[in-house]
Design a protein around this motif. Sequence first.
Motif, mmCIF file in Angstrom:
data_model
loop_
_atom_site.group_PDB
_atom_site.id
_atom_site.type_symbol
_atom_site.label_atom_id
_atom_site.label_comp_id
_atom_site.label_asym_id
_atom_site.label_seq_id
_atom_site.Cartn_x
_atom_site.Cartn_y
_atom_site.Cartn_z
ATOM 1 N N GLU A 1 0.948 -1.297 0.139
ATOM 2 C CA GLU A 1 -0.026 -0.151 -0.119
ATOM 3 C C GLU A 1 0.827 1.257 -0.097
ATOM 4 O O GLU A 1 1.946 1.353 0.527
ATOM 5 C CB GLU A 1 -1.080 0.044 1.307
ATOM 6 N N ASP A 2 0.084 2.304 -0.671
ATOM 7 C CA ASP A 2 1.009 3.548 -0.463
ATOM 8 C C ASP A 2 1.200 4.224 0.905
ATOM 9 O O ASP A 2 0.159 3.908 1.653
ATOM 10 C CB ASP A 2 0.259 4.717 -1.312
ATOM 11 N N GLY A 3 2.412 4.378 1.240
ATOM 12 C CA GLY A 3 2.868 4.912 2.596
ATOM 13 C C GLY A 3 3.265 3.853 3.429
ATOM 14 O O GLY A 3 3.709 4.103 4.433
ATOM 15 N N ASP A 4 3.386 2.691 3.064
ATOM 16 C CA ASP A 4 3.850 1.305 3.847
ATOM 17 C C ASP A 4 5.282 1.595 4.034
ATOM 18 O O ASP A 4 6.020 1.944 3.156
ATOM 19 C CB ASP A 4 3.682 0.073 3.046
ATOM 20 N N THR A 5 5.549 1.502 5.363
ATOM 21 C CA THR A 5 7.080 1.414 5.854
ATOM 22 C C THR A 5 7.295 -0.188 6.006
ATOM 23 O O THR A 5 6.424 -0.686 6.253
ATOM 24 C CB THR A 5 7.200 2.211 7.042
ATOM 25 N N ILE A 6 8.621 -0.400 6.039
ATOM 26 C CA ILE A 6 9.224 -1.689 6.166
ATOM 27 C C ILE A 6 8.554 -2.305 7.460
ATOM 28 O O ILE A 6 7.673 -3.416 7.446
ATOM 29 C CB ILE A 6 10.582 -1.919 6.084
ATOM 30 N N ALA B 1 7.925 1.875 -1.097
ATOM 31 C CA ALA B 1 7.777 1.946 -2.546
ATOM 32 C C ALA B 1 9.139 2.185 -3.160
ATOM 33 O O ALA B 1 9.063 1.752 -4.395
ATOM 34 C CB ALA B 1 7.007 3.431 -2.560
ATOM 35 N N PRO B 2 10.103 3.105 -2.961
ATOM 36 C CA PRO B 2 11.090 3.286 -3.897
ATOM 37 C C PRO B 2 12.229 2.255 -3.686
ATOM 38 O O PRO B 2 13.193 2.183 -4.579
ATOM 39 C CB PRO B 2 11.764 4.472 -3.243
ATOM 40 N N LEU B 3 12.070 1.074 -3.194
ATOM 41 C CA LEU B 3 13.028 0.152 -2.816
ATOM 42 C C LEU B 3 13.304 -0.784 -4.180
ATOM 43 O O LEU B 3 12.179 -0.885 -5.053
ATOM 44 C CB LEU B 3 12.820 -0.731 -1.788
ATOM 45 N N SER B 4 14.224 -1.514 -4.217
ATOM 46 C CA SER B 4 14.194 -2.365 -5.599
ATOM 47 C C SER B 4 13.785 -3.791 -5.266
ATOM 48 O O SER B 4 12.921 -3.797 -4.147
ATOM 49 C CB SER B 4 15.925 -2.841 -5.588
ATOM 50 N N GLY B 5 13.553 -4.377 -6.412
ATOM 51 C CA GLY B 5 12.589 -5.495 -6.266
ATOM 52 C C GLY B 5 13.129 -6.568 -5.533
ATOM 53 O O GLY B 5 12.389 -7.556 -4.642
#
Length: 610
Positions: free
Chosen positions: A78-83, A121-125
């Motif tokens: 979801e948008d805004g999800d932190t780890i 969101a900005p993390l790699s696959g």
Amino acid sequence: MNILNIENVTKVYGDKVLFDKVCLGINEGDKIGVIGVNGSGKSTFLKMIAGLEETDEGKIIKNNQADIAYLAQNTEFEDGDTILSYVCRDKVSSNPNWNIEAEAKSILKKLFIEDVDALIAPLSGGEKKRIALARTLLAPAKILILDEPTNHLDNRMVMWLEEYLQKYSGVLIMVTHDRYFLDRVTNKIVEIDRGSIYTYEANYSGFLELRQQRIDSEVASYRKVQSILRTEIEWVRRGAQARSTKQKARLERFQEMQSMKAPELEKQVEMDSLASRLGKKTIELENVSKSYAGRTLIRDFTYYTIRNERIGIVGENGCGKTTLLKMLVGEEVPDSGTITMGETIRIGYFSQMAEHMEPEMRVIDYVKNVAEYIRTSKGLTSASQMCERFLFTPEIQYNPIGKLSGGEKRRLYLLKVLMTAPNVLILDEPTNDLDIATLTILEDYLDYFEGIVIVVSHDRYFLDRVVDRIFAFEANGVITQYEGDYTTYMEKAIANGTFMKGKMTLSESLKEESAKVVDSKATWKGNREKKLKFTYQEQKEYETIDEEIAKLEERIETLEQEMSTVASQYTKLQELSEEKEELEQQLEEKMDRWVYLNDLAEKIAEGALA
């Protein structure tokens, strides 16, 4: 102890039967690898067990105490999800002393994720895959279901996960294309094949042998029936009259054998070399450097490719492997240095990220957009014929792409890349989402591809099979070259202390795991099929067995005629009957032997033509 039962389950999608009244029992200690071609229903199988999809018929019965943890092939965030918020969401425990955040941070650290408050969101696959894995492994369940868990993970993480699952005490059910991983982790293989499932009590290497035995047995049984059928046809042609009960039974047996279908052997992707001519000048990289956000990914790298070489690129997630490929295809530019292409260079780029495909576009049109015809070593081949070679039947070719499975879309994308007739193939994680059968044929294709192959992959077996040089991303943007395949690189890098050096310290247990990969490679080589040939005795037997069978059949026919003339002479009838039974037993044995010798002769002939 039984944990879960699958009873007479049927599942249909559109006009395709994925499962037809299949049954399977899963017990404590089972570590199951699920295998099948793309589109056969592997992911659906896992979802039904996890309770995320309903069966059309039949039922799945689970032990009440057996909770399930499920890792999807593709995880949505979801948008805004932190780890940390994602990993801990909806996680509960019956233990009041369980500190969920502390446990989550602990497992994330094991997966080499330090900044737990970062946005996903900005993390790699690869980083996203590790986060999804952490959520799945948090508070381990009795049944762990993993769909392609090694996709997007680098080699260090694959080895960590391999070690973790070997020690895991619950039931494991997973889909993966990683053959070394299957070999090291599983103790049971479930094969999905045209609506049926077959179970093998073995790891992947054992499965290969047992599966071949199953197929050989089915083929031998069919050939044996066909051999007997020839005798029955001759009997019918001689004008047999169905007066007696015995003759009627024989005619019924004849009709039953006539209706027997030949075993349907698995189709494989057929691939042919489509490369265009490659000139003397190829690809030249001179003093190439590249940085992102103050981090040096590639530092002063120089290399001149040579014709027909096979390069494998390895390194941690985020180190710059895909960036290097993107610079080669012109999607990125170096900060300094130059990349020069020869005039004849024609690149085919198979991207790690799925190419956008219009869901409503027909399969055949997607291919025709590249080329209507392609010239292969066998002549001019149409787009439709190439589709068939890639297992897209004429019916499927006119279906919309949206009806294809994820793996089928990747296979179609691969076909599109090859239809451009490149002489340089750049493959970014080609093993993701392709089934093992397709990978095997791709590996064979690359053996004969007359061009340069540059591949980024975490699949150790694929690298061992395909490449002869490794570019390893090491500390501070340095790329080091190693001659040989992946296992050779690993041995050298461990010896000089550079293997997986950086964020991760190589533990003694992982050193042992890497050594076992070396042993696995030796085992695979040792298990290669040996060249077949007749022994002297088999050759003599092969030359005379048809005549011996004919003599036995003639003698049995003579005995049947004699028995009809001495029906009132009990003693004589008994003698003839005993002789006939003995000869029928001999004929049965000769028929079995005939099937074996003819099957062997065919394999010898095929080997001579190969």
